[in-house]
Motif scaffolding. Structure first.
Motif, PDB file in Angstrom:
ATOM      1  N   LEU A 187       0.864  -1.165   0.000  1.00 25.50           N
ATOM      2  CA  LEU A 187       0.000   0.000   0.000  1.00 25.50           C
ATOM      3  C   LEU A 187       0.913   1.231   0.000  1.00 25.50           C
ATOM      4  CD1 LEU A 187      -3.028   0.787   0.183  1.00 25.50           C
ATOM      5  CD2 LEU A 187      -2.675   1.106   2.637  1.00 25.50           C
ATOM      6  N   TYR A 188       0.698   2.165  -1.011  1.00 23.76           N
ATOM      7  CA  TYR A 188       1.528   3.353  -1.164  1.00 23.76           C
ATOM      8  C   TYR A 188       0.849   4.545  -0.515  1.00 23.76           C
ATOM      9  CZ  TYR A 188       3.897   0.545  -4.725  1.00 23.76           C
ATOM     10  OH  TYR A 188       4.570  -0.443  -5.389  1.00 23.76           O
ATOM     11  N   SER A 189       1.659   5.410   0.075  1.00 29.33           N
ATOM     12  CA  SER A 189       1.127   6.630   0.689  1.00 29.33           C
ATOM     13  C   SER A 189       2.160   7.747   0.544  1.00 29.33           C
ATOM     14  CB  SER A 189       0.800   6.391   2.170  1.00 29.33           C
ATOM     15  OG  SER A 189       1.971   6.016   2.889  1.00 29.33           O
ATOM     16  N   LEU A 190       1.718   8.986   0.665  1.00 26.86           N
ATOM     17  CA  LEU A 190       2.561  10.168   0.496  1.00 26.86           C
ATOM     18  C   LEU A 190       3.011  10.655   1.866  1.00 26.86           C
ATOM     19  CD1 LEU A 190       3.507  11.893  -1.945  1.00 26.86           C
ATOM     20  CD2 LEU A 190       1.651  13.463  -1.414  1.00 26.86           C
ATOM     21  N   ILE A 191       4.285  10.618   2.125  1.00 20.66           N
ATOM     22  CA  ILE A 191       4.827  11.111   3.389  1.00 20.66           C
ATOM     23  C   ILE A 191       5.107  12.605   3.306  1.00 20.66           C
ATOM     24  CG2 ILE A 191       6.714  10.855   5.050  1.00 20.66           C
ATOM     25  CD1 ILE A 191       4.811   8.477   4.923  1.00 20.66           C
ATOM     26  N   PRO A 201      -2.828   4.627  -4.008  1.00 21.32           N
ATOM     27  CA  PRO A 201      -2.357   3.661  -3.001  1.00 21.32           C
ATOM     28  C   PRO A 201      -1.920   2.336  -3.580  1.00 21.32           C
ATOM     29  CG  PRO A 201      -4.379   4.726  -2.291  1.00 21.32           C
ATOM     30  CD  PRO A 201      -4.197   5.110  -3.713  1.00 21.32           C
ATOM     31  N   LYS A 202      -2.603   1.849  -4.586  1.00 22.15           N
ATOM     32  CA  LYS A 202      -2.302   0.516  -5.087  1.00 22.15           C
ATOM     33  C   LYS A 202      -1.259   0.513  -6.213  1.00 22.15           C
ATOM     34  CE  LYS A 202      -6.801  -1.480  -3.859  1.00 22.15           C
ATOM     35  NZ  LYS A 202      -7.983  -2.200  -4.370  1.00 22.15           N
ATOM     36  N   THR A 203      -1.239   1.544  -7.053  1.00 26.02           N
ATOM     37  CA  THR A 203      -0.368   1.544  -8.235  1.00 26.02           C
ATOM     38  C   THR A 203       0.928   2.313  -8.030  1.00 26.02           C
ATOM     39  OG1 THR A 203      -1.449   3.502  -9.147  1.00 26.02           O
ATOM     40  CG2 THR A 203      -2.363   1.337  -9.749  1.00 26.02           C
TER      41      THR A 203
END
Length: 777
Positions: A187-191, A201-203
């Protein structure tokens, strides 16, 4: 073998027969379905799904599952044997069929193990069941962190891009099993990067979250996090840095730094002088900041502007000379425009700007200025010395109006033809001009300030000498004209033309006619062809060379000048001994002979006499040259000399080679080849032999007599005398030896009187030696 053992073997064969061919395939199928099956029955085998979890401790064996034969009565009569991958080391099996793992497993290295089990009767040591092949899968646990293998990332996106524009995509990888559980589900997120960017989130696709202006900030640092286990508690995570650059677009117009510029230029400045520079700023970069400058209004003919493509400055140049006395100030409008315009932003206003440039003209001490840069004047040909040619004028453009002085500076030969009044610029001739020598004269006149000689200017004066018809036309060459004795009336004998040294504005035109005194009694006529040529024709038939050899025909030539000039040119016509057609070579020869008063026969006779005299003269010269030969040379031809030269005194080896002295001691004269001896030995030998031979010897006298007789009796042989040189004279000679080896006497006392007794053949030789002796005495 007892009956019980035999019975056990029969029962085992019955059980193995129907199931052995497909046992392995069914075992694999059961293994694949182990997640849903609770208990498996394989003919005589019973087992539960077998799984081993990776990363389990190896301190205490961990239970995996149990295999059991349906013949097992739990009485300890059966034992189980495990073979295959890891059997005995990684996996062990107890007597009751339970399987344990004794080491830590790693699914990423080996995801499953294939083993075989057998049930053995302890009494008979024979298998009671067919061998069973089964698989133990290694169950995954979340023991790997996500990784960004391609980072760090760098991306570029145009500024002012709309929201949602894709910037780039980041991708992380996880070493866990993606088919089991959530260990590998990321799962991708922006820090870092809000509120300008977002990430799916997925790609892992990063997108624009708002419009951004590069001129405000052109680079952003975005941090993306990737978590496994779908972001649940206890998940592993990793981060990647993405540098996002905003590329420029042409969204800003150029702007002048100043609304008003002040500059100045000297009135002495030449065309092309840089007056000053203007500069407009553009927040864009690269070609989006490229701009062009222009001059608006009427001042564009005096001043121009160009763009420096490196600095983007506008350079104002002088296109035309300025004059402080005429105009002292200029106000020009400069405009700047973007070279490349983006139509998307035209609604925000024009991409251009203007400014005012005020230019002051500075006063300078200028050189005099001629009224004209070039003067063209005329002076008549043959005009008398002191005639007026023209006037040049120049003035000082400055306010004080300084007086000027004129002079001719170029062409010393022109100074002998023209002079100029240094005060008023009047040009006059100093001698008459001849157009035929030069039709144009180019002189350079200078005007110099009297108070400042360094300030001067030049003007070119072109003086034309118009043509005056002062040269009469004439023949272009000497015409050699012949007429045959049998020429008929009206026959063309010569074509003539004319030349004129004068120029003619409308072209030369000549008129030909006979002179007045030759019109009535001439035997020839002139026909004007009206093309500057004329033909000479016979007016009568028959000419006799004996009566008149030549005719002199006066021809009048008139030109079309103003006033017209005429000249009389005489054409000489020679009568030729021919029929009707003229042979030029023959006629020239005949004319020459006739002029000499000789006929052809007489000329042949003269040439024959000349040839005879020439032959006689050459014969006389040859005879005289023959007689001029010296008497001594003639006598020398009677002698044939064999001269042997030495580099040292006295005789040597060459003497013996030149003449064989042994021939004097024999009646027969023979030359025989003698082998080469040592020089010193041979000379001493000849010396001893010569002591035995002399002039009084009978042999010597007989040899001389025979040779004289042969020479006297041979009428065909010339009187060749052989003069031989010998090393020794012999004992009969009064002089003794002539060699330096055996004689220490001088030849000053030797007498040659005996040569007179040798006969007339030696008379010359006797005279030479006796006279020499007398002189020596």
């Amino acid at each position: 073998m007892n009956c019980s053992t035999l019975l056990s073997l029969v029962l085992m064969l019955v059980r193995l027969w129907p199931c052995c061919p497909s046992m392995q395939n069914r075992s694999a199928q059961n293994t694949d379905q182990s997640f849903t099956a609770v208990q498996r029955v394989k003919h005589g085998w019973v087992w539960e799904p077998l799984f081993a979890t990776e990363e389990q401790t190896s301190v205490v064996p961990v239970y995996v599952g149990q295999l059991k034969s349906d013949l097992d009565k739990q009485d300890g009569n059966l034992k189980y044997i495990l073979t295959g991958e890891g059997a005995g080391s990684i996996f062990i099996i107890e007597n009751n069929g339970k399987i344990y793992v004794t080491q830590k497993l790693d699914r990423e290295k080996k995801p499953f193990y294939t083993l075989r089990a057998q049930a053995i009767n302890r009494s008979t040591q024979l298998p009671v069941e067919p061998a069973l092949e089964f698989v133990i899968k290694v169950r995954d646990v979340n023991d790997h962190e996500p990784q960004f293998l391609d980072g760090p990332y760098v991306a570029t996106v145009p500024e002012m891009s709309p929201e949602g524009t894709s910037v780039t995509q980041v991708t992380a990888t996880d070493g866990d099993d993606p088919s089991y559980g959530n260990s590998a589900r990321l799962l991708y997120s922006l820090i870092q990067g809000q509120p300008y960017f977002s990430v799916e989130p997925k790609t892992g696709v990063i997108r624009m979250a708002s419009q951004m202006d590069r001129e405000t900030k052109d680079q952003y640092l975005v941090i993306i996090q990737a978590k496994d286990m779908v972001g649940q508690a206890g998940a592993f995570s990793a981060t990647a840095t993405v540098t996002i650059n905003l590329s420029d677009i042409n969204d800003n117009p150029p702007k002048f730094q100043q609304r008003l510029y002040y500059m100045s230029v000297s009135e002495e400045a030449p065309v092309g002088t840089t007056v000053g520079k203007v500069f407009a700023e553009d927040s864009d970069i690269g070609e989006n900041a490229a701009m062009n400058y222009f001059i608006e209004g009427d001042s564009s003919d005096v001043f121009g502007i160009i763009t420096n493509n490196e600095t983007q400055e506008g350079i104002i140049l002088l296109k035309k000379r300025v004059d402080y006395e005429s105009k002292r100030r200029y106000s020009i409008r400069a405009k700047v425009v973007n070279r490349y315009i983006d139509d998307r932003f035209l609604k925000e206003g024009p991409f251009e700007d203007t400014t005012i440039v005020k230019i002051n003209v500075e006063d300078a001490d200028e050189p005099p200025v001629f009224t004209f840069e070039n003067y063209v004047m005329e002076i008549a040909e043959a005009a008398v010395s002191g005639s007026l040619v023209g006037v040049v004028t120049a003035r000082d453009p400055d306010n004080d109006d300084c007086p000027v002085r004129y002079s001719i500076v170029r062409g010393m030969h022109l100074k002998r033809l023209f002079s100029i009044n240094e005060h008023n610029g009047t040009i006059i001739t100093t001698k008459p001009l001849d157009r035929e020598i030069a039709s144009w004269h180019n002189i350079t006149v200078t005007a110099t300030e009297t108070r400042n000689p360094e300030k001067f200017s030049e003007a070119n004066v072109y003086i034309q000498v118009p043509n005056v018809n002062d040269h009469a036309p004439e023949f272009p060459k000497y015409y050699e004209t012949f007429v045959c004795e049998n020429a008929v009336s009206g026959q063309l004998i010569q074509s003539i033309s004319a030349v004129d040294q004068d120029d003619s504005a409308e072209g030369h035109h000549f008129y030909f006619s006979l002179a007045q005194d030759a019109t009535n009694n001439s035997r020839f006529t002139v026909k004007d062809n009206q093309d500057n040529t004329a033909g000479i024709f016979t007016a009568k038939s028959g000419f006799r060379r004996q009566e008149q050899f030549s005719f002199y025909l006066p021809i009048l030539i008139l030109d079309n000048g103003t006033p017209p000039l005429t000249s009389t040119n005489t054409l000489t016509i020679t009568v030729c001994d021919c029929d009707t057609e003229v042979n030029t070579f023959y006629c020239r020869y005949g004319a020459f002979m006739y002029a000499m008063g000789l006929s052809t026969e007489a000329l042949v006779a003269v040439l024959a006499c000349i040839l005879t005299l020439l032959v006689f003269f050459l014969a006389v010269v040859a005879i005289r040259q023959q007689r001029k030969k010296s008497p001594f040379s003639e006598k020398m031809e009677e002698f044939r000399e064999n001269i042997v030269r030495y580099d040292d005194e006295g005789g040597g080896e060459e003497d013996t080679e030149a003449f064989d002295i042994s021939a004097l001691r024999t009646h027969t004269v023979m030359r025989t080849h003698k082998p080469r001896k040592k020089v010193t030995t041979e000379i001493h030998s000849l010396y001893r032999q010569s002591l035995q031979v002399g002039p009084d010897s009978a042999i010597f006298r007989q040899f001389i007599s025979e040779k004289l007789e042969e020479a006297n009796t041979d009428p065909s042989a010339p009187p060749y005398d052989s003069l031989q040189t010998y090393a020794f004279e012999g004992t009969g000679s009064l002089a003794g030896s002539l060699s330096s080896l055996g004689s220490n006497m001088s030849d000053m006392d030797q007498s040659y009187d005996y040569l007179a007794d040798w006969g007339p053949q030696f008379k010359k030789l006797a005279g030479m030696y006796t006279s020499h002796r007398s002189v020596g005495d």
